[in-house]
Design a protein around this motif. Structure first.
Motif, PDB file in Angstrom:
ATOM      1  N   SER A  26       2.649  -2.519 -20.167  1.00 56.06           N
ATOM      2  CA  SER A  26       3.223  -3.687 -20.815  1.00 56.06           C
ATOM      3  C   SER A  26       3.277  -3.441 -22.312  1.00 56.06           C
ATOM      4  N   GLU A  27       4.243  -4.082 -22.977  1.00 56.66           N
ATOM      5  CA  GLU A  27       4.383  -3.902 -24.414  1.00 56.66           C
ATOM      6  C   GLU A  27       3.269  -4.601 -25.187  1.00 56.66           C
ATOM      7  N   SER A  28       2.835  -5.750 -24.701  1.00 55.37           N
ATOM      8  CA  SER A  28       1.866  -6.560 -25.445  1.00 55.37           C
ATOM      9  C   SER A  28       0.454  -6.461 -24.894  1.00 55.37           C
ATOM     10  N   HIS A  29       0.224  -5.600 -23.896  1.00 58.90           N
ATOM     11  CA  HIS A  29      -1.099  -5.469 -23.309  1.00 58.90           C
ATOM     12  C   HIS A  29      -1.447  -3.996 -23.168  1.00 58.90           C
ATOM     13  N   SER A  30      -2.717  -3.720 -23.110  1.00 60.52           N
ATOM     14  CA  SER A  30      -3.157  -2.350 -22.862  1.00 60.52           C
ATOM     15  C   SER A  30      -2.778  -1.931 -21.446  1.00 60.52           C
ATOM     16  N   PRO A  31      -2.432  -0.667 -21.232  1.00 60.26           N
ATOM     17  CA  PRO A  31      -2.064  -0.215 -19.880  1.00 60.26           C
ATOM     18  C   PRO A  31      -3.248  -0.284 -18.931  1.00 60.26           C
ATOM     19  N   LEU A  32      -2.923  -0.354 -17.645  1.00 63.36           N
ATOM     20  CA  LEU A  32      -3.955  -0.490 -16.630  1.00 63.36           C
ATOM     21  C   LEU A  32      -3.704   0.522 -15.524  1.00 63.36           C
ATOM     22  N   LYS A  33      -4.767   1.198 -15.128  1.00 64.55           N
ATOM     23  CA  LYS A  33      -4.698   2.145 -14.011  1.00 64.55           C
ATOM     24  C   LYS A  33      -5.924   1.922 -13.147  1.00 64.55           C
ATOM     25  N   ILE A  34      -5.698   1.478 -11.914  1.00 66.36           N
ATOM     26  CA  ILE A  34      -6.796   1.140 -11.014  1.00 66.36           C
ATOM     27  C   ILE A  34      -6.591   1.862  -9.682  1.00 66.36           C
ATOM     28  N   GLU A  35      -7.645   2.506  -9.212  1.00 62.62           N
ATOM     29  CA  GLU A  35      -7.629   3.131  -7.895  1.00 62.62           C
ATOM     30  C   GLU A  35      -7.891   2.044  -6.862  1.00 62.62           C
ATOM     31  N   LEU A  36      -6.915   1.775  -6.013  1.00 58.05           N
ATOM     32  CA  LEU A  36      -7.019   0.678  -5.062  1.00 58.05           C
ATOM     33  C   LEU A  36      -7.794   1.072  -3.810  1.00 58.05           C
ATOM     34  N   PHE A  37      -7.317   2.074  -3.062  1.00 65.01           N
ATOM     35  CA  PHE A  37      -7.960   2.462  -1.807  1.00 65.01           C
ATOM     36  C   PHE A  37      -7.401   3.808  -1.383  1.00 65.01           C
ATOM     37  N   ASP A  38      -8.005   4.383  -0.349  1.00 61.59           N
ATOM     38  CA  ASP A  38      -7.516   5.602   0.298  1.00 61.59           C
ATOM     39  C   ASP A  38      -6.806   5.197   1.586  1.00 61.59           C
ATOM     40  N   MET A  39      -5.661   5.755   1.817  1.00 65.25           N
ATOM     41  CA  MET A  39      -4.836   5.369   2.967  1.00 65.25           C
ATOM     42  C   MET A  39      -4.582   6.598   3.837  1.00 65.25           C
ATOM     43  N   THR A  40      -4.888   6.490   5.117  1.00 53.94           N
ATOM     44  CA  THR A  40      -4.667   7.568   6.077  1.00 53.94           C
ATOM     45  C   THR A  40      -3.402   7.280   6.871  1.00 53.94           C
ATOM     46  N   LEU A  41      -2.467   8.219   6.833  1.00 57.77           N
ATOM     47  CA  LEU A  41      -1.196   8.095   7.546  1.00 57.77           C
ATOM     48  C   LEU A  41      -1.060   9.241   8.537  1.00 57.77           C
ATOM     49  N   PRO A  42      -0.196   9.082   9.547  1.00 64.55           N
ATOM     50  CA  PRO A  42       0.038  10.205  10.473  1.00 64.55           C
ATOM     51  C   PRO A  42       0.535  11.436   9.723  1.00 64.55           C
ATOM     52  N   GLU A  43       0.125  12.572  10.210  1.00 65.52           N
ATOM     53  CA  GLU A  43       0.505  13.828   9.568  1.00 65.52           C
ATOM     54  C   GLU A  43       2.011  14.058   9.689  1.00 65.52           C
ATOM     55  N   SER A  44       2.609  14.524   8.597  1.00 63.21           N
ATOM     56  CA  SER A  44       4.056  14.768   8.579  1.00 63.21           C
ATOM     57  C   SER A  44       4.419  15.900   9.526  1.00 63.21           C
TER      58      SER A  44
END
Length: 264
Positions: free
Chosen positions: A119-137
């Motif tokens: 955002s222009e008027s706020h400090s940037p934010l980077k948050i690790e939410l979760f680990d997601m397991t998906l079927p193998e490609s």
């Protein structure tokens, strides 16, 4: 079919202008579209200042919002832009029947899902939410012409070894053998002039053109060895042959006329 959705509410502290998330959660749906699990996310990165007290939270629409999918095993990543409403709400749905292109090729290891907000008027934010397991490609289907585009073995060209040059004494010997007929011709011409004083000498105007045509043949052979092709040699040789025939006939006629005049 699994449907994964998340409701992200963005908020900001009025004093510190630091972005944070308010009540983020993830809901998993089954193939019938029924929610089978809802989980509230616990943030791993806390804001620098306390959050706004409940009841005074006001949503913020950031300039850029992305979800980052990262596979630590292959270092593959994908970036998915998110749309945020003016009220600060955002929702992302993941349907594995039609996965988005932002999902990198998956393996047996889970993907790390990270939220990135700018955002222009706020400090940037980077948050690790979760680990997601998906079927193998699955491996991509092989095209019939794929083998034609594989890396071929490197072509190694072996150049011909440099030409061997004989020793200088040997070269000088054969050069002398090649020029020996000219020495014999000059010697015989001098002897001929002494025996028959009335006969034209080798460098007279009637004999010199014939000698020059013979020398031109020698030059043509050297030129052929250095540069010319066989067809060029035959063409130039034919022209020189006619000239040599004419000059030789003239030289013999001159010698014959002098012999006849000497006899009379």
């Amino acid at each position: 079919m699994l449907l994964l959705s998340g409701l992200l509410v963005l908020a900001a502290t009025a004093q510190a202008s630091v972005l944070t998330l308010h009540t983020p959660r993830v809901t998993t749906y089954n193939s019938a579209g029924e929610g089978i699990r809802t989980e509230n996310l616990k943030l791993t990165e806390k804001p620098l200042h306390p959050m706004i007290e409940e009841g005074s939270t006001k949503g913020v629409q950031p300039l850029q919002t992305f979800l980052r999918f990262y596979d630590p095993e292959t270092n593959e990543e994908g970036i998915q832009p998110l749309r945020v409403t003016p009220a600060g709400k955002s929702k992302f749905e993941l349907n594995m029947a039609k996965p988005p292109l932002s999902i990198p090729p998956t393996t047996t290891s889970p993907l790390q899902v990270t939220l990135i907000i700018g955002s222009e008027s706020h400090s940037p934010l980077k948050i690790e939410l979760f680990d997601m397991t998906l079927p193998e490609s699955q491996p991509a289907p092989q095209h019939p012409d794929e083998a034609s585009f594989h890396l071929l073995p490197e072509i190694v060209h072996t150049f011909r070894s440099p030409q061997k040059v004989p020793p200088r004494p040997v070269s000088a010997l054969f050069a002398g053998v090649a020029l020996a007929p000219w020495a014999v011709l000059i010697a015989l011409a001098s002897l001929w002039s002494q025996v028959f004083p009335g006969v034209p000498h080798l460098f007279s105007l009637s004999i010199l053109p014939f000698i020059a045509s013979l020398g031109a043949f020698e030059v043509l052979l050297v030129w052929y060895w250095v540069e010319l092709k066989l067809g060029d040699v035959l063409l130039y040789g034919g022209i020189l042959g006619v000239a040599t025939l004419f000059t030789g006939n003239t030289a013999l006629a001159s010698i014959g006329a002098r012999r006849v005049g000497k006899t009379k």
